[in-house]
Design a protein around this motif. Structure first.
Motif, PDB file in Angstrom:
ATOM      1  N   ILE A  97      37.355  43.486  30.619  1.00  0.00           N
ATOM      2  CA  ILE A  97      38.463  42.875  29.442  1.00  0.00           C
ATOM      3  C   ILE A  97      37.819  43.081  28.203  1.00  0.00           C
TER       4      ILE A  97
ATOM      5  N   VAL B  50      38.650  44.066  24.076  1.00  0.00           N
ATOM      6  CA  VAL B  50      38.477  42.919  23.061  1.00  0.00           C
ATOM      7  C   VAL B  50      37.085  42.923  22.912  1.00  0.00           C
TER       8      VAL B  50
ATOM      9  N   CYS C  17      30.138  45.371  25.432  1.00  0.00           N
ATOM     10  CA  CYS C  17      31.578  45.910  24.919  1.00  0.00           C
ATOM     11  C   CYS C  17      31.776  47.275  24.469  1.00  0.00           C
TER      12      CYS C  17
ATOM     13  N   CYS D  95      39.811  46.751  34.660  1.00  0.00           N
ATOM     14  CA  CYS D  95      39.269  45.869  33.557  1.00  0.00           C
ATOM     15  C   CYS D  95      39.341  44.401  34.332  1.00  0.00           C
TER      16      CYS D  95
ATOM     17  N   GLY E 151      38.588  40.384  34.486  1.00  0.00           N
ATOM     18  CA  GLY E 151      37.977  39.360  33.730  1.00  0.00           C
ATOM     19  C   GLY E 151      37.071  38.611  34.241  1.00  0.00           C
TER      20      GLY E 151
ATOM     21  N   THR F 240      41.129  31.355  30.224  1.00  0.00           N
ATOM     22  CA  THR F 240      42.156  31.924  31.231  1.00  0.00           C
ATOM     23  C   THR F 240      43.236  31.083  31.990  1.00  0.00           C
TER      24      THR F 240
ATOM     25  N   THR G 259      44.375  45.880  34.311  1.00  0.00           N
ATOM     26  CA  THR G 259      43.760  44.608  33.947  1.00  0.00           C
ATOM     27  C   THR G 259      43.835  43.577  35.087  1.00  0.00           C
TER      28      THR G 259
ATOM     29  N   ASP H 179      42.656  39.700  35.288  1.00  0.00           N
ATOM     30  CA  ASP H 179      42.057  38.835  34.292  1.00  0.00           C
ATOM     31  C   ASP H 179      42.639  37.632  34.432  1.00  0.00           C
TER      32      ASP H 179
ATOM     33  N   TYR I 245      43.936  36.321  30.921  1.00  0.00           N
ATOM     34  CA  TYR I 245      42.989  36.165  29.664  1.00  0.00           C
ATOM     35  C   TYR I 245      43.469  36.863  28.362  1.00  0.00           C
ATOM     36  N   THR I 246      43.631  38.132  28.506  1.00  0.00           N
ATOM     37  CA  THR I 246      44.076  39.249  27.516  1.00  0.00           C
ATOM     38  C   THR I 246      45.539  39.144  26.942  1.00  0.00           C
TER      39      THR I 246
END
Length: 251
Positions: free
Chosen positions: A149, A153, A162, A190, A192, A211, A243, A245, A248-249
């Motif tokens: 993630i 971001v 990152c 991806c 988290g 999250t 993703t 996660d 989260y995103t």
């Protein structure tokens, strides 16, 4: 499709998982093997890797361990040669190996920066280059690159990490376009926050407060997505990020 068919949907396939000795990589090795794949766990953690392979072999799976420094092209050539000699094919490549360190950008060193990129970004490139001749012989081959993630971001004190994961997402999209004529699917995963030995001492920290599910993923929740992307159930998915996660995103 019956439950039996689903649990054995990777029968006849051969998979290579980097960083496969522990954590997410070991979970991926176990999940792919449980669905019928013959799996090669590759890592630099020899003791853990050999123990994992022996355990899964005793459970009736076909699992091998081999040493692989993913940032070394000669290592990749050797490992792919070993796979071709023993199995004659490769259907699934999971570029899971990765490293991380935390430091403010103003304190980052070129040595640490280059090491992160060598493992997290150059490693998958070398892996895809080395594996391509075997992968394109197969029908429906799949490459799964473990991003994060923190590719889409940013994260404070994680500039190199990152950057490496954002680069891997871009590399994955390019590979998906270039490998499509061979029928090879290339996607990035991806995750988290994930429960692992590294996070046991801090169960409520890290990304957990931000999250929506208020927890980290279990290893099996990540490995299930890897198995899906490796299977024919994902036959029309390529060039994208999956993703996992806990929301989260989505914030």
């Amino acid at each position: 499709m019956t439950t039996t068919d689903l649990t054995q949907r990777l029968t006849g396939k051969v998979a290579l998982v980097t960083g496969g000795s522990r954590g997410q990589g070991a979970a991926h090795v176990r999940r792919l093997a449980s669905e019928g794949a013959r799996v090669i766990a590759a890592d630099i953690l020899d003791v853990e890797g050999k123990e994992l392979a022996a355990t899964l072999e005793n459970e009736g799976h076909t699992v091998r361990y081999t040493r692989l420094d993913v940032g070394d092209a000669e290592n990749w050539t050797r490992v792919i040669g070993e796979i071709e000699q023993e199995f004659g094919q490769l259907d699934i490549l999971v570029n899971n190996a990765g490293i991380i360190h935390e430091v403010p950008l103003e304190e980052e060193t070129q040595e640490r920066w280059q090491r992160i990129l060598q493992v997290n970004l150059t490693g998958p490139l070398l892996g895809m280059q080395a594996a391509l001749p075997l992968l394109r012989r197969q029908k429906g081959a799949s490459i799964i690159n473990t991003a994060s993630i923190f590719g889409p971001v940013g994260a404070i004190n994680n500039g190199a990490y990152c950057a490496s994961k954002a680069g891997l997402i871009g590399l994955t999209k390019t590979a998906a376009l270039e490998f499509a004529p061979y029928g090879i699917r290339v996607n990035s995963l991806c995750p988290g926050g994930v429960n692992s030995p590294m996070t046991e001492a801090d169960p409520e920290g890290g990304v957990v407060p931000d999250t929506p599910f208020r927890r980290r993923a279990n290893l099996e929740e990540i490995s299930g997505v890897v198995a899906f992307l490796a299977s024919n159930d994902a036959s029309f998915i390529t060039g994208t990020e999956i993703t996992v996660d806990g929301g989260y995103t989505a914030r």
